[in-house]
Every structure is written in structure tokens, then in C-alpha cells.
Enzyme design. Structure first.
Site, PDB file in Angstrom:
ATOM      1  N   ARG A   1       0.827  -1.215   0.000  1.00 49.85           N
ATOM      2  CA  ARG A   1       0.000   0.000   0.000  1.00 49.85           C
ATOM      3  C   ARG A   1       0.859   1.262   0.000  1.00 49.85           C
ATOM      4  O   ARG A   1       0.349   2.379  -0.032  1.00 49.85           O
ATOM      5  CB  ARG A   1      -0.932  -0.013   1.210  1.00 49.85           C
ATOM      6  CG  ARG A   1      -1.991  -1.090   1.073  1.00 49.85           C
ATOM      7  CD  ARG A   1      -2.868  -1.217   2.290  1.00 49.85           C
ATOM      8  NE  ARG A   1      -3.915  -2.194   2.033  1.00 49.85           N
ATOM      9  CZ  ARG A   1      -3.761  -3.514   2.197  1.00 49.85           C
ATOM     10  NH1 ARG A   1      -2.623  -3.993   2.618  1.00 49.85           N
ATOM     11  NH2 ARG A   1      -4.756  -4.337   1.925  1.00 49.85           N
TER      12      ARG A   1
ATOM     13  N   LYS B   1      14.833  -6.938   4.113  1.00 49.20           N
ATOM     14  CA  LYS B   1      15.226  -5.978   5.161  1.00 49.20           C
ATOM     15  C   LYS B   1      16.592  -6.298   5.783  1.00 49.20           C
ATOM     16  O   LYS B   1      17.386  -5.390   6.024  1.00 49.20           O
ATOM     17  CB  LYS B   1      14.155  -5.920   6.258  1.00 49.20           C
ATOM     18  CG  LYS B   1      12.847  -5.282   5.791  1.00 49.20           C
ATOM     19  CD  LYS B   1      11.882  -5.161   6.961  1.00 49.20           C
ATOM     20  CE  LYS B   1      10.523  -4.663   6.508  1.00 49.20           C
ATOM     21  NZ  LYS B   1       9.594  -4.483   7.632  1.00 49.20           N
TER      22      LYS B   1
ATOM     23  N   ASN C   1      14.357  -0.726   6.594  1.00 47.90           N
ATOM     24  CA  ASN C   1      13.235  -0.644   5.655  1.00 47.90           C
ATOM     25  C   ASN C   1      13.246   0.648   4.838  1.00 47.90           C
ATOM     26  O   ASN C   1      12.391   0.842   3.980  1.00 47.90           O
ATOM     27  CB  ASN C   1      11.899  -0.777   6.397  1.00 47.90           C
ATOM     28  CG  ASN C   1      11.647   0.392   7.328  1.00 47.90           C
ATOM     29  OD1 ASN C   1      12.551   1.178   7.622  1.00 47.90           O
ATOM     30  ND2 ASN C   1      10.433   0.516   7.799  1.00 47.90           N
TER      31      ASN C   1
ATOM     32  N   ASP D   1      10.332   1.431  11.429  1.00 44.61           N
ATOM     33  CA  ASP D   1       9.221   0.745  12.118  1.00 44.61           C
ATOM     34  C   ASP D   1       9.168   1.148  13.588  1.00 44.61           C
ATOM     35  O   ASP D   1       8.092   1.265  14.173  1.00 44.61           O
ATOM     36  CB  ASP D   1       9.376  -0.780  12.015  1.00 44.61           C
ATOM     37  CG  ASP D   1       8.860  -1.318  10.684  1.00 44.61           C
ATOM     38  OD1 ASP D   1       8.079  -0.612  10.011  1.00 44.61           O
ATOM     39  OD2 ASP D   1       9.252  -2.434  10.308  1.00 44.61           O
TER      40      ASP D   1
ATOM     41  N   GLY E   1       9.627 -12.185  16.087  1.00 43.46           N
ATOM     42  CA  GLY E   1      10.099 -12.148  14.706  1.00 43.46           C
ATOM     43  C   GLY E   1      10.720 -10.807  14.369  1.00 43.46           C
ATOM     44  O   GLY E   1      11.150 -10.055  15.260  1.00 43.46           O
TER      45      GLY E   1
ATOM     46  N   TYR F   1      -2.891  -5.271  10.753  1.00 43.80           N
ATOM     47  CA  TYR F   1      -3.960  -4.310  10.462  1.00 43.80           C
ATOM     48  C   TYR F   1      -4.948  -4.822   9.416  1.00 43.80           C
ATOM     49  O   TYR F   1      -5.828  -4.068   8.982  1.00 43.80           O
ATOM     50  CB  TYR F   1      -3.361  -2.953  10.043  1.00 43.80           C
ATOM     51  CG  TYR F   1      -2.405  -3.045   8.883  1.00 43.80           C
ATOM     52  CD1 TYR F   1      -1.045  -3.204   9.103  1.00 43.80           C
ATOM     53  CD2 TYR F   1      -2.869  -3.000   7.579  1.00 43.80           C
ATOM     54  CE1 TYR F   1      -0.159  -3.325   8.046  1.00 43.80           C
ATOM     55  CE2 TYR F   1      -1.992  -3.110   6.518  1.00 43.80           C
ATOM     56  CZ  TYR F   1      -0.641  -3.273   6.759  1.00 43.80           C
ATOM     57  OH  TYR F   1       0.222  -3.392   5.701  1.00 43.80           O
TER      58      TYR F   1
HETATM   59  P1  NAP Z   1       8.048 -12.940  11.232  1.00 43.70           P
HETATM   60  O1  NAP Z   1       9.432 -12.404  11.368  1.00 43.70           O
HETATM   61  O2  NAP Z   1       7.774 -14.054  10.287  1.00 43.70           O
HETATM   62  O3  NAP Z   1       7.585 -13.411  12.714  1.00 43.70           O
HETATM   63  C1  NAP Z   1       6.385 -14.120  12.897  1.00 43.70           C
HETATM   64  C2  NAP Z   1       6.067 -14.258  14.392  1.00 43.70           C
HETATM   65  O4  NAP Z   1       4.748 -14.836  14.506  1.00 43.70           O
HETATM   66  C3  NAP Z   1       7.011 -15.188  15.168  1.00 43.70           C
HETATM   67  O5  NAP Z   1       7.153 -14.703  16.475  1.00 43.70           O
HETATM   68  C4  NAP Z   1       6.233 -16.521  15.151  1.00 43.70           C
HETATM   69  O6  NAP Z   1       6.561 -17.385  16.216  1.00 43.70           O
HETATM   70  C5  NAP Z   1       4.832 -16.009  15.325  1.00 43.70           C
HETATM   71  N1  NAP Z   1       3.816 -16.975  14.882  1.00 43.70           N
HETATM   72  C6  NAP Z   1       3.527 -17.316  13.604  1.00 43.70           C
HETATM   73  N2  NAP Z   1       2.515 -18.231  13.582  1.00 43.70           N
HETATM   74  C7  NAP Z   1       2.196 -18.475  14.893  1.00 43.70           C
HETATM   75  C8  NAP Z   1       1.247 -19.315  15.539  1.00 43.70           C
HETATM   76  N3  NAP Z   1       0.407 -20.099  14.836  1.00 43.70           N
HETATM   77  N4  NAP Z   1       1.163 -19.304  16.884  1.00 43.70           N
HETATM   78  C9  NAP Z   1       1.992 -18.507  17.613  1.00 43.70           C
HETATM   79  N5  NAP Z   1       2.920 -17.675  17.063  1.00 43.70           N
HETATM   80  C10 NAP Z   1       3.023 -17.667  15.714  1.00 43.70           C
HETATM   81  O7  NAP Z   1       7.025 -11.792  10.831  1.00 43.70           O
HETATM   82  P2  NAP Z   1       7.184 -10.187  11.029  1.00 43.70           P
HETATM   83  O8  NAP Z   1       7.910  -9.612   9.881  1.00 43.70           O
HETATM   84  O9  NAP Z   1       7.697  -9.940  12.409  1.00 43.70           O
HETATM   85  O10 NAP Z   1       5.669  -9.691  10.900  1.00 43.70           O
HETATM   86  C11 NAP Z   1       4.700 -10.074  11.854  1.00 43.70           C
HETATM   87  C12 NAP Z   1       3.367  -9.375  11.549  1.00 43.70           C
HETATM   88  O11 NAP Z   1       3.511  -7.974  11.751  1.00 43.70           O
HETATM   89  C13 NAP Z   1       2.885  -9.548  10.096  1.00 43.70           C
HETATM   90  O12 NAP Z   1       1.489  -9.779  10.140  1.00 43.70           O
HETATM   91  C14 NAP Z   1       3.174  -8.206   9.463  1.00 43.70           C
HETATM   92  O13 NAP Z   1       2.264  -7.891   8.416  1.00 43.70           O
HETATM   93  C15 NAP Z   1       2.951  -7.273  10.645  1.00 43.70           C
HETATM   94  N6  NAP Z   1       3.684  -5.975  10.511  1.00 43.70           N
HETATM   95  C16 NAP Z   1       2.949  -4.829  10.572  1.00 43.70           C
HETATM   96  C17 NAP Z   1       3.606  -3.600  10.463  1.00 43.70           C
HETATM   97  C18 NAP Z   1       2.815  -2.321  10.498  1.00 43.70           C
HETATM   98  O14 NAP Z   1       3.314  -1.299  10.000  1.00 43.70           O
HETATM   99  N7  NAP Z   1       1.611  -2.295  11.097  1.00 43.70           N
HETATM  100  C19 NAP Z   1       5.008  -3.550  10.314  1.00 43.70           C
HETATM  101  C20 NAP Z   1       5.726  -4.754  10.271  1.00 43.70           C
HETATM  102  C21 NAP Z   1       5.040  -5.965  10.377  1.00 43.70           C
HETATM  103  P3  NAP Z   1       7.719 -18.513  16.072  1.00 43.70           P
HETATM  104  O15 NAP Z   1       9.040 -17.797  16.297  1.00 43.70           O
HETATM  105  O16 NAP Z   1       7.392 -19.497  17.142  1.00 43.70           O
HETATM  106  O17 NAP Z   1       7.602 -19.078  14.685  1.00 43.70           O
END
Ligand code: NAP
Length: 280
Positions: free
Chosen positions: A18, A68, A89, A108, A136, A225
Site C-alpha cells: 500500500r 530488510k 526498511n 518501524d 520475529g 492491520y
Molecule cells: P516474522 O518475522 O515471520 O515473525 C512471525 C512471528 O509470529 C514469530 O514470532 C512466530 O513465532 C509467530 N507466529 C507465527 N505463527 C504463529 C502461531 N500459529 N502461533 C503462535 N505464534 C506464531 O514476521 P514479522 O515480519 O515480524 O511480521 C509479523 C506481523 O507484523 C505480520 O502480520 C506483518 O504484516 C505485521 N507488521 C505490521 C507492520 C505495520 O506497520 N503495522 C510492520 C511490520 C510488520 P515462532 O518464532 O514461534 O515461529
């Protein structure tokens, strides 16, 4: 001849971003002759693509999944405040005696705090301990941001507890690593909870998260979101807890980049928010 400044967002894939809508809105609002285009770049092509900043073709751009961490490795100069996150980023040109170099930063952390400051002014007054769900990439920026604002412990809780421990060890200070099952014991003296896991996307929910054990004045926020009101936020609202959604983090993290590339600090207005919300 008008010099058009060109910026980008790169990812692999990139078509759901977006960011072009946000930056396009600000370019139009400020009457700037510039562009911001989404470009799909494979991991192998990343180093060569970044040379297009050094050559002067692009003033900079945003970097999203999966680039990233590599961007952090490949830039010439790193922002001192976000270097420890090991993921960037936002990239921009930096003029040096040897020519154009690439400056990298992670916005971020800024976006997470700016969203809370806008949606819940004074949110951090009186907050001692905080819980971060997830360990993560996004959790790193969020935990570091909270360490700047809360007076007590930042408790990182993750499905894979070792990963939470590793995150806490990587950023020594007030961070602690735990398993998700520690929520019940930690909740009673925690006034801030943020979800940084992918749970919530497509309406998914945590199996067992006893939100009712939180103090009644706790604030619950989510960085997921889509949907805007995740099941976690809906459950928190049903208990009468304060909530803040994660769309504002996306909007605010874009501000420092736009300012660096186009020389104007843009505002996150209700009009911009409504425009992006309509696409969710
Ligand atoms: P990531 O590095 O892949 O990390 C994923 C996290 O989710 C890990 O802690 C993982 O745990 C956990 N997880 C995944 N499936 C799970 C489950 N079924 N049960 C429990 N824990 C689970 O992803 P990321 O880049 O940090 O992004 C995470 C989210 O934040 C995404 O939805 C992304 O769109 C959002 N985000 C939003 C913004 C914003 O501007 N609002 C910015 C950045 C990211 P494990 O370590 O145990 O696998």
C-alpha cells in the site's frame, strides 16, 4: 526541464504493497514532481538494484519482505539509533566526497511509537511492564521502541521460547524472553500488550490468552492491520480495555522516508488514513 525525483518500494513479491498509495497521496498533496514505484526485485538482484541509488537514478526507497536484513548488510552508512535492529526498511542517498552513498534506517520503531502517540496521547504515562507477543522481525523494532518508553520490563513472549530468549539477549537491558504460556503469570502486573505475531491475519486468534487477567486500565494494541479490528483487539474491547489498531504504524513509518527523499515532512491525516483503510 523539471527534475523528477524517483523513489521505490522493493520486495519479492511486491504487488500488495500500500506504500505507493500513501506516497502518491503525499506527492500530490505537496505538488511535488516525483514518483514512487513498486518494483519486484529478487534476492539475487538486490545488490545490483541498490547501485541504482549510488548512480543517482533513485533518491531512495523502501525495502520490504524478504530484503530488510540484506539491506542492513549492504548499505554504506547505518542510522545509529536503529543499527542494532539488523534490518532496514528505508534507504536514501547520502552525498560524500567519493560520490553518492546509501544511508539505511529502520523506521518501524518510529512508526510504532508515533501511532500510539497519535491514537492514545500519554499512553506511556504510568506504564511499568509491557508484553510483546512474538519474536520475529517486527518484534525487534517494537521491543526496542518499548524499552525507550516504559519504566519496567519488556517481556517478549513467543511460541518458540528460545527465539524470545535470543531476542532479549541480543538487546540487553530491560528485555526478558518467555514462552507464550507465561502470559497468565505475567499479565496481572502488565499494563501494555502488543501483538507482533502473524496471528490475527485473516481473523485467526490465539488459542488461550487470558486477557481478563490484565489490569482494567491496560492498553492492548496489534500491529496486524488486516483486519483492522483483529480478534485480539475485539476481545480486549469486549473486556473494556483500551485498544489501538496497527494501521497507523504503517502510515507513520512512511514519514521519515518521504521527508528524506522529497524534502517535505508529510502528515498522517484522517484523510490519508481513510484512503488506505478503504483498501483493507
Ligand atoms: P516474522 O518475522 O515471520 O515473525 C512471525 C512471528 O509470529 C514469530 O514470532 C512466530 O513465532 C509467530 N507466529 C507465527 N505463527 C504463529 C502461531 N500459529 N502461533 C503462535 N505464534 C506464531 O514476521 P514479522 O515480519 O515480524 O511480521 C509479523 C506481523 O507484523 C505480520 O502480520 C506483518 O504484516 C505485521 N507488521 C505490521 C507492520 C505495520 O506497520 N503495522 C510492520 C511490520 C510488520 P515462532 O518464532 O514461534 O515461529
Amino acid at each position: 526541464m523539471i527534475h523528477v525525483k524517483k523513489a521505490f518500494v522493493i520486495g519479492y513479491p511486491i504487488k500488495h504493497s500500500r506504500s505507493p498509495l500513501m506516497h502518491g497521496h503525499w506527492l500530490k498533496e505537496h505538488g511535488i514532481a516525483g514518483s514512487y514505484e513498486p518494483i519486484e526485485v529478487s534476492p539475487e538482484a538486490l545488490p545490483g538494484f541498490l547501485d541504482r541509488i549510488r548512480s543517482g537514478e533513485f533518491v531512495g526507497g523502501n525495502v520490504t519482505v524478504p530484503h530488510k536484513e540484506d539491506a542492513w548488510k549492504l548499505v554504506d552508512f547505518r542510522d545509529v539509533d536503529t543499527d542494532h535492529l539488523k534490518a532496514f526498511n528505508t534507504l536514501s542517498q547520502l552525498a560524500t566526497a567519493d560520490g553518492i552513498a546509501i544511508y539505511g534506517q529502520n523506521t518501524d520503531l518510529y512508526g510504532f511509537l508515533a501511532n500510539l502517540d497519535q491514537q492514545a496521547p500519554g499512553w506511556d504515562a504510568g506504564i511499568d511492564n509491557a508484553i510483546v507477543l512474538g519474536a520475529g522481525g517486527a518484534a525487534r523494532a517494537v521491543a526496542a521502541a518499548l524499552a525507550l518508553r516504559v519504566s519496567g520490563s519488556v517481556r517478549v513472549l513467543n511460541r518458540t521460547a528460545d527465539r524470545a530468549g535470543a531476542l532479549a539477549a541480543d538487546m540487553p537491558g530491560r528485555l526478558e524472553g518467555h514462552g507464550l504460556d507465561s502470559f497468565a503469570s505475567l499479565a496481572p502486573d502488565t499494563r501494555f500488550v502488543v501483538n507482533t505475531t502473524t496471528i490475527g491475519m485473516h481473523g485467526t486468534r490465539f488459542d488461550d490468552l487470558p486477557l481478563h487477567l490484565l489490569p482494567r486500565d491496560a492498553l492492548v494494541t496489534d500491529i496486524v492491520y488486516v483486519p483492522l479490528v483483529t480478534p485480539l483487539l475485539a476481545d480486549a474491547r469486549a473486556l473494556g480495555l483500551r485498544t489501538v489498531d496497527g494501521l497507523g504504524m504503517l502510515l507513520h513509518q512512511a514519514v521519515p522516508g518521504f521527508e528524506a527523499w522529497f524534502g517535505v515532512r508529510p502528515e498522517v491525516t484522517p484523510e490519508l488514513r481513510a484512503k488506505i483503510e478503504a483498501t483493507l
